[in-house]
Scaffold this motif. Structure first.
Motif, PDB file in Angstrom:
ATOM      1  N   MET A 187       0.849  -1.218  -0.079  1.00 34.08           N
ATOM      2  CA  MET A 187       0.086  -0.169  -0.228  1.00 34.08           C
ATOM      3  C   MET A 187       0.827   1.226  -0.042  1.00 34.08           C
ATOM      4  N   LEU A 188       1.026   1.738  -1.122  1.00 35.71           N
ATOM      5  CA  LEU A 188       2.078   2.685  -1.402  1.00 35.71           C
ATOM      6  C   LEU A 188       1.885   4.041  -0.529  1.00 35.71           C
ATOM      7  N   ILE A 189       0.501   4.526  -0.218  1.00 35.00           N
ATOM      8  CA  ILE A 189       0.491   5.759   0.531  1.00 35.00           C
ATOM      9  C   ILE A 189       1.115   5.546   1.919  1.00 35.00           C
ATOM     10  N   MET A 221      -9.417  -4.310  -3.262  1.00 35.89           N
ATOM     11  CA  MET A 221      -9.189  -2.708  -3.235  1.00 35.89           C
ATOM     12  C   MET A 221     -10.266  -1.878  -3.270  1.00 35.89           C
ATOM     13  N   PHE A 229     -11.492  -1.589   0.170  1.00 34.53           N
ATOM     14  CA  PHE A 229     -10.479  -0.574   1.244  1.00 34.53           C
ATOM     15  C   PHE A 229     -10.970   0.666   0.652  1.00 34.53           C
ATOM     16  N   PHE A 250      -7.217   8.085  -2.116  1.00 31.66           N
ATOM     17  CA  PHE A 250      -6.183   6.894  -1.342  1.00 31.66           C
ATOM     18  C   PHE A 250      -6.007   5.719  -2.057  1.00 31.66           C
ATOM     19  N   SER A 264      -2.141   4.791  -3.451  1.00 30.81           N
ATOM     20  CA  SER A 264      -1.821   3.470  -2.735  1.00 30.81           C
ATOM     21  C   SER A 264      -1.245   2.486  -3.757  1.00 30.81           C
TER      22      SER A 264
END
Lengths: 221, 307, 219
Positions: A175-177, B99, B102, B132, B136
């Motif tokens: 999860m890059l963030i 995803m 999420f 977000f 991400s």
């Protein structure tokens, strides 16, 4: 003796520099992208806290009030420069990662706070215990934040060292963030919120599910 | 804290009518039907899975947060469902469902309830969720699949990075996020909302107009391409017009819309991201309190004596 | 105590603290300076040796446009050139070391020395899978595979390698070791050139012409 124990535990937990006092936010937000960086930054800060605490406590009767802030800063800067030089000589890899954030420890308000508000008013022993407590409190907080962000963002713990641990397997899509600057703010916010819940002794887990109880508490608070 | 928690605070104008929040929410969902139908037509059953996943997750998150905060559960007002559906429509068709889950949780928890719930949120919750996810999972969020019956069988980039015929863009036979490809379906829904008076024409007109003017001046591909490509049409009609996160005054709405258009063009033409709608609306959301403060009508009698 | 009486003490104490600090730091600096210099030297050495596989030693060469190193083998012969060059990436400068074979002018290896690219995306330029693509190339005409989600970082590295390959013509003037090698080749005398050699030569002249116009400020 009990008082000294309090000094130690306060810094570690109930007056944790990061989660409760929110001091030294620059390194907290900037270098906690991995547990390794968090740990190293925490230890470097602890060393400065320790050294500056001792010296500033010893010199409390010598330094005149009018020049105490410049004196403290010179003492702190001396210890920071020592950390900077030593880490570049012996830990070049991590020193390069943290780069300019090590010299910036000089302006970390946690250290000036401890010198100004505590070390310069108590004897050396208490100053040492306080510095150890706050330093360890700062270190575990940074390592903890770095750990969360590293697991989410890389799936590992303690990257960049030989003892790197693969926490999450190949299936995990990072999860890059979490390792971007925005992730620092979000993670810190969530952890501080959880810390508040844990620290609030009048607040039990039951309240979370108890419907109106929490609302009443909020209203009377 | 004083006992003001039971008061309902809503944005101006405070007109007394039969309309309720819940009613408006369901009308907007109705207006989304053509868009959802188009997404099913072009992208197949995957579109339905995404819509269901996001809608259900958003509603469950809403219930969970409201329970945790000890607030009354307002799941029936449709706002969480609407957030979930709008989020789904901004996602790439082949996005893994986890995803989407999420993103929906983030949209409701961090986008809406952190700020105090419906009516207090600064940012459009669906866009928060999307931002977000964009930050991400960059790769998954920028992989577009070609629609059924499309001209290209394989298109990996959003049309904003390539070429596309305007007629295909208008109907929706291009790669892109679920609900953004068909300008036709979006316009149908938008006209219904305008007719019912749930959205102010100033925002879509100001937004699209600004983009049209600026891309004629600086865009390589011309105004008609930029108007119909990417998420602009969907953003201008369904997201920038969100009542909670757009200004309350007419003048403020013009400023808001033109600002959105301006930032979109800057990001699209000069920026690193191919699409600028998402961040332009979020950035302008942030300015709304300021815009409102400066555009609220002056108190009667204080007007400068000038003529 | 009256204010005017305190003044000398303020100056004295602060001066003493500063002097003590300076003494301590001089001592520490004395201890660490050689180690820090050694670390820096080691870094450059590792980088040069990793891009010129046959080299065991290296020396720096004066150059106007590039940081240039010669890789030397045991008999002090030049076996390769290492060029350090940097350009702007997505979030900051990317510093790259490119190794070139002396004879063939092929890229032997590419090493990313430092960067500040986004972790997980642009930062993947350090991975062998990406860097390895440049090995054995004489030009960047054939496209390299770009890292998904990191077009700008990938293209920055590509640009560096391209610059280095194109600039390779210049190095001959600057590297004494190479002149002899090239002179040797000239001594081979007249012979039939293969088609590939003719194409190579033409390309060489073209890129040389481009460099000349670039440096003379032309379009």
């Amino acid at each position: 003796m009990a008082e000294k124990n309090r000094d130690f535990v306060k810094g570690l937990w109930e007056e944790n520099p990061v989660f409760v006092m929110l001091l030294g936010m620059c390194p907290v937000l900037a270098v906690t992208s991995t547990a390794t960086n968090g740990l190293f930054m925490g230890l470097a800060t602890s060393f400065v806290l320790f050294g500056a605490g001792i010296v500033n406590s010893l010199l409390q009767n010598i330094i005149p009030d009018e020049v105490r802030i410049p004196s403290f800063i010179v003492v702190i800067a001396t210890f920071v420069t020592i950390v900077d030089l030593v880490s570049r000589a012996y830990f070049p890899g991590i020193a390069e990662q943290l780069a300019l954030f090590i010299p910036l420890i000089i302006v970390n308000c946690l250290i000036l706070n401890r010198s100004e508000a505590f070390a310069s008013n108590v004897n050396v022993l208490r100053a040492i215990i306080d510095a150890l407590g706050r330093g360890l409190g700062f270190t575990w907080a940074l390592t903890f934040l770095g750990g969360i962000r590293e697991i989410l963002g890389f799936g590992t713990l303690f990257r960049g060292t030989e003892s790197v641990i693969q926490v999450l397997g190949e299936w995990y899509q990072p999860m890059l963030i979490a390792i971007l600057p925005a992730g620092a703010f979000i993670t810190l916010g969530i952890v501080v919120a959880l810390f508040n819940v844990i620290m609030d002794e009048s607040f039990s887990i039951k309240d979370l599910f108890g419907g109106t109880a929490a609302v009443e508490k909020e209203q009377t608070a | 804290m004083d006992n003001t928690l039971d008061l309902t605070v809503s944005s101006a104008p405070h007109v007394k009518s039969e309309e309720t929040t819940s009613n408006i929410m369901y009308q907007v969902i109705l207006a989304l039907v053509p868009v959802m139908f188009a997404s099913f037509y072009f992208f197949g059953p995957g579109a339905i899975y995404l819509l269901l996943t996001c809608g259900i997750t958003a509603m469950l998150s809403e219930v969970a947060v409201q329970k945790l905060r000890g607030k009354p559960v307002t799941i029936n007002d449709g706002s969480a469902l609407l957030t979930g559906l709008i989020l789904a429509l901004t996602l790439p068709p082949d996005l893994p469902l986890w995803m989407a889950v999420f993103g929906s949780v983030v949209a409701i928890v961090l986008g809406k309830h952190i700020f105090g719930g419906l009516g207090y949120n600064v940012f459009n919750p669906a866009l928060m969720g999307r931002a977000f996810l964009t930050l991400s999972y960059v790769v998954s969020m920028t992989e577009w699949t070609a629609p059924n019956g499309g001209v290209d069988t394989l298109s990996t980039a959003t049309p904003l990075e390539g070429e596309a015929e305007v007629i295909n863009l208008f109907i929706g036979r291009v790669g892109g996020s679920l609900g953004e490809t068909s300008a036709l379906a979006i316009l149908l829904g938008g006209l219904y909302l305008l007719y019912k008076g749930y959205i102010d024409w100033r925002i879509p007109v100001g937004y699209l107009g600004t983009v049209a003017v600026l891309t004629t001046l600086v865009g390589e591909q011309g105004a008609s391409f930029h108007l119909f490509a990417g998420g602009l049409m969907f953003g201008a009609i369904f997201m920038a017009t969100d009542m909670v996160t757009s200004p309350v005054t007419k003048k403020g709405r013009w400023i808001f819309a033109i600002g959105c258009g301006f930032i979109t063009v800057i990001i699209r033409v000069f920026g690193n991201y191919p699409e600028g709608v998402l961040f332009s609306i979020l950035l302008m959301n942030m300015c709304v309190p300021l815009i409102d403060q400066y555009t609220l009508p002056q108190i009667y009698g204080e007007v400068k004596a000038n003529g | 105590m009256a204010n005017d009486k305190i003044q000398p003490r303020l100056i004295l104490v602060l001066t003493l603290i500063t002097i003590a600090s300076a003494i301590v730091l001089t001592f520490i600096d004395d201890l660490t300076a050689p180690l820090i210099a050694e670390q820096a030297e080691k870094r450059v050495q590792e980088a040069v040796l990793s891009v010129v596989p046959e080299a065991v030693d290296f020396e720096e060469v004066e150059s106007e446009n590039f940081e240039l190193f010669q890789g030397l083998d045991e008999s002090e012969e030049v076996v390769g050139i290492a060029v350090q060059h940097q350009t702007q990436g997505y979030t900051g400068p990317i510093d790259v070391m490119v190794g070139l074979d002396v004879d063939t002018r092929q890229v032997t290896a590419v090493e990313v020395l430092s960067h500040t690219e986004t972790p997980g995306l642009g930062a993947r330029i350090v991975e062998e899978q990406f860097r390895g693509q440049f090995e054995g190339r004489k030009s960047i005409e054939e496209e390299i595979e770009i890292i998904a989600g990191a077009t700008i970082s990938s293209e920055a590295v590509e640009e560096i390698v391209d610059d280095v390959i194109k600039g390779a013509q210049d190095f001959e003037d600057e590297m004494p070791g190479l002149e002899t090698i090239i002179a040797d080749e000239d001594d081979l005398g007249a012979r039939d050139f293969s088609e590939q050699e003719v194409v190579d030569a033409e390309q060489g002249i073209q890129s040389l012409a481009k460099i000349v116009t670039d440096y003379s400020g032309g379009e």
